[in-house]
Each structure stands twice: as structure tokens, then as C-alpha cells.
Design a protein around this motif. Structure first.
Motif, PDB file in Angstrom:
ATOM      1  N   ILE A 205     -14.382   1.182  -1.557  1.00 14.37           N
ATOM      2  CA  ILE A 205     -13.037   1.736  -1.695  1.00 14.37           C
ATOM      3  C   ILE A 205     -12.647   1.759  -3.165  1.00 14.37           C
ATOM      4  CG2 ILE A 205     -12.383   0.852   0.576  1.00 14.37           C
ATOM      5  CD1 ILE A 205     -10.557  -1.161  -1.011  1.00 14.37           C
ATOM      6  N   ASP A 206     -11.720   2.650  -3.503  1.00 18.46           N
ATOM      7  CA  ASP A 206     -11.177   2.723  -4.854  1.00 18.46           C
ATOM      8  C   ASP A 206      -9.832   1.999  -4.840  1.00 18.46           C
ATOM      9  OD1 ASP A 206     -10.386   3.323  -7.391  1.00 18.46           O
ATOM     10  OD2 ASP A 206     -10.053   5.469  -7.013  1.00 18.46           O
ATOM     11  N   GLU A 207      -9.869   0.719  -5.153  1.00 21.72           N
ATOM     12  CA  GLU A 207      -8.684  -0.129  -5.027  1.00 21.72           C
ATOM     13  C   GLU A 207      -7.497   0.402  -5.826  1.00 21.72           C
ATOM     14  OE1 GLU A 207      -7.339  -4.708  -6.109  1.00 21.72           O
ATOM     15  OE2 GLU A 207      -9.462  -4.228  -5.852  1.00 21.72           O
ATOM     16  N   ALA A 208      -7.751   1.059  -6.946  1.00 22.34           N
ATOM     17  CA  ALA A 208      -6.669   1.539  -7.800  1.00 22.34           C
ATOM     18  C   ALA A 208      -5.810   2.592  -7.106  1.00 22.34           C
ATOM     19  CB  ALA A 208      -7.248   2.118  -9.093  1.00 22.34           C
ATOM     20  N   LEU A 255     -13.471  10.050  -2.412  1.00 22.66           N
ATOM     21  CA  LEU A 255     -12.466   9.430  -1.556  1.00 22.66           C
ATOM     22  C   LEU A 255     -11.148  10.180  -1.711  1.00 22.66           C
ATOM     23  CD1 LEU A 255     -13.273   5.689  -2.331  1.00 22.66           C
ATOM     24  CD2 LEU A 255     -13.750   6.875  -0.182  1.00 22.66           C
ATOM     25  N   LEU A 256     -10.539  10.549  -0.591  1.00 24.60           N
ATOM     26  CA  LEU A 256      -9.307  11.326  -0.650  1.00 24.60           C
ATOM     27  C   LEU A 256      -8.125  10.489  -1.107  1.00 24.60           C
ATOM     28  CD1 LEU A 256      -8.201  14.194   0.008  1.00 24.60           C
ATOM     29  CD2 LEU A 256      -7.493  13.277   2.221  1.00 24.60           C
ATOM     30  N   ASP A 257      -8.032   9.255  -0.597  1.00 24.25           N
ATOM     31  CA  ASP A 257      -6.883   8.397  -0.868  1.00 24.25           C
ATOM     32  C   ASP A 257      -7.287   6.999  -1.323  1.00 24.25           C
ATOM     33  OD1 ASP A 257      -7.971   7.473   1.465  1.00 24.25           O
ATOM     34  OD2 ASP A 257      -6.253   7.931   2.732  1.00 24.25           O
ATOM     35  N   GLY A 258      -8.527   6.872  -1.733  1.00 25.56           N
ATOM     36  CA  GLY A 258      -9.043   5.565  -2.117  1.00 25.56           C
ATOM     37  C   GLY A 258      -9.731   4.839  -0.985  1.00 25.56           C
ATOM     38  N   ILE A 259      -9.522   5.289   0.261  1.00 22.80           N
ATOM     39  CA  ILE A 259     -10.109   4.641   1.439  1.00 22.80           C
ATOM     40  C   ILE A 259     -10.941   5.625   2.252  1.00 22.80           C
ATOM     41  CG2 ILE A 259      -9.628   3.393   3.589  1.00 22.80           C
ATOM     42  CD1 ILE A 259      -6.954   2.535   2.336  1.00 22.80           C
ATOM     43  N   HIS A 260     -10.352   6.772   2.589  1.00 22.82           N
ATOM     44  CA  HIS A 260     -11.018   7.725   3.483  1.00 22.82           C
ATOM     45  C   HIS A 260     -11.873   8.703   2.692  1.00 22.82           C
ATOM     46  CE1 HIS A 260      -7.558   6.363   5.938  1.00 22.82           C
ATOM     47  NE2 HIS A 260      -8.463   6.406   6.908  1.00 22.82           N
ATOM     48  N   PRO A 261     -13.138   8.861   3.057  1.00 25.42           N
ATOM     49  CA  PRO A 261     -14.006   9.802   2.357  1.00 25.42           C
ATOM     50  C   PRO A 261     -13.552  11.246   2.536  1.00 25.42           C
ATOM     51  CG  PRO A 261     -15.291   8.227   3.644  1.00 25.42           C
ATOM     52  CD  PRO A 261     -13.870   8.079   4.078  1.00 25.42           C
TER      53      PRO A 261
END
Length: 278
Positions: A205-208, A255-261
Motif C-alpha cells: 500500500i502507499d501509506e502517504a 494504486l488508485l487511492d493508495g490501497i486499491h489497485p
């Protein structure tokens, strides 16, 4: 006698094993509903099992199977659980569901390739539900399997379990124990339906960019801890673990929102699963 399996040939790729046995193929059990294989059950010590594990190469894995008597036993199967599958049920959360991808995510791509290989016998049922926790999956899965006759149960959940609830951010972090409880239940469910359990690990995930997501906060540290807990449980219980961390790691554009691919992210996950062999 082992229920729902049939003998097939399997290529041996380890040169040392080929040299020792003089053959480049080995018989292996393959699942096929209604079939059975005659054989004997050996009662081995832990030392014997360790020696058998050391003898087998990486193309085979020791997994639980159900005998015609209803008892379970260890058997060596194809180490690639998707290559040897016919009827696959997928349960999990929004990522397994394919949210944010018009094509239905990595599961839909897997289904298309899998069914193309054998339209008459192969099926993939995606029963993932967005927002699911592992406890939800564990509770709901038993009622879903009988009608679908799976030989393989793929569990892709757990990310929601490791999120920090903003309303109680100081709550104790007990995901490892939680994971063990519910994966153990799912393993029993799979065995009851003569299916092979396959656990899919979390993606990076992209935590930012995750922020406040429906009252939850996702951190890379917690997702890493979840990944480690799931892998350790699978290793300790001889259950297949498919790691989806690397395809997206360090690639926030997938990643669209940092969580969902994104659609491209799901394509990367699908390719990582071994698309040519699926």
C-alpha cells in the motif's frame, strides 16, 4: 484410498533427483471429482516427515488430503496450487472482488485464463465481498462451498483487519492471534469440502495516500506485519501462500487511492500469480 484425486505425470526439474531416480517425470496426485487412488497410509515420525520433505524437490509440496475413510493424511501434490486446480472458489475483500477495475480485478483475469484452458471442467467463483474482515470470511464461507464443489479455496483477506480504527487508535494490535484463529477455521472448512486451501498475502500500500478511509487508517508497517503473520501461519501449517507484495511495491501509480489497485495494478498482480500456468 484418497478421494477425489487421480494419478498424473509431473515433470521433474531437479537434476539431482533425475540422476538419482533415472526418470524425468514422477506420478503425482491430481484432483478430479469422483476419482480415487488406491494406496497405503504410512505412519511416520516427525523425523521421517522431515526426511521426506528434504527428498522432494520444489515442484512438490506436502499438503493435507482427505481419505475415503474420512480421515486426513499428508500427501505430496503439485507445488503450484493454481496449476493443478479445476474448480476454484475465491473469498475475500474488495481487492479480491476487483474494486476500482472495470475488468473485475486479478480474480476475473485468473477466471478467464483458467476456464479457457478447459471450458468443460474449469470454474472460478469469485465470492469476495468489499469491506470484509477475515472473521466475516471465516464465518460466511462454510455455507458457500457445497453448491460450488470446489477443489481449491483461495482466501484473499486480512488487510481490513490490520487497519487502525481512528475511534480507538490505541487499541491493542492482536492481528497475529486473530489471523491464526480464522485461518485455522478456514483450513478446516476447506478440508471438510476436500478442497486445497490457498492464502493470498496482502499487496503493498502507499501509506502517504490512504488517509482516513471510512474511519480506518492503513499503514505500511501494519500491512507488513500482516503479511509476515500470514506467511508464518501458512509455513507452519503446510498451506499454500501466494505473496502479492512485490508487484506493486514502490509503484504508487498502480494504486488508485493508495490501497486499491488500478486496472494496471490488477494486471500486475495477475501476472505475478503466474498467468501462463493458470
Amino acid at each position: 484410498m484418497i478421494r477425489k484425486t487421480r494419478p498424473g505425470s509431473f515433470p521433474i526439474t531437479d537434476p539431482a533427483v533425475i540422476a538419482a531416480g533415472g526418470l524425468d517425470v514422477q506420478l503425482v496426485l491430481e484432483r478430479e471429482r469422483g476419482s480415487s487412488v488406491e494406496g497405503a497410509v504410512l505412519h511416520l515420525t516427525d523425523r521421517d516427515l522431515a526426511a521426506a520433505d528434504a527428498y522432494e524437490d520444489d515442484d512438490r509440496a506436502r499438503r493435507r488430503v482427505v481419505l475415503a475413510s474420512g480421515e486426513s493424511a499428508w500427501a505430496y501434490l503439485d507445488a503450484d496450487p493454481l496449476r493443478s486446480a479445476q474448480r476454484i472458489v475465491v473469498v475475500g475483500d474488495s481487492i479480491a472482488y476487483g474494486r476500482c477495475d472495470p475488468r473485475g480485478g486479478w480474480t476475473s483475469r485468473l477466471a478467464a485464463a483458467h476456464i479457457t484452458r478447459n471450458e468443460a471442467a474449469h470454474r472460478v467463483f469469485n465470492l469476495a465481498v468489499p469491506g470484509s474482515f477475515l472473521s466475516d470470511v471465516s464465518e460466511q464461507t462454510p455455507a458457500l462451498l457445497a453448491a460450488r464443489l470446489p477443489d481449491t479455496l483461495v482466501v484473499a483477506a486480512g488487510v481490513n483487519d490490520c487497519a487502525i480504527p481512528l475511534a480507538s487508535a490505541d487499541a491493542p494490535y492482536d492481528v497475529p492471534a486473530h489471523i491464526a484463529e480464522h485461518l485455522g477455521s478456514l483450513a478446516a472448512t476447506a478440508l471438510n469440502h476436500h478442497a486445497r486451501l490457498v492464502v493470498v498475502g496482502p499487496a503493498w500500500i502507499d501509506e502517504a495516500r490512504t488517509g482516513d478511509y471510512g474511519g480506518l487508517r492503513f499503514t505500511e508497517a501494519r500491512v507488513r506485519a500482516l503479511r509476515a503473520s500470514v506467511r508464518a501461519w501458512c509455513d507452519g501449517h503446510h498451506v499454500d501462500f501466494l505473496d502479492l507484495w512485490e508487484p506493486l511495491r514502490g509503484k504508487p501509480e498502480l494504486l488508485l487511492d493508495g490501497i486499491h489497485p488500478t486496472a494496471e495494478g490488477h494486471e500486475a498482480l495477475y501476472r505475478h500469480l503466474g498467468a501462463p500456468g493458470c
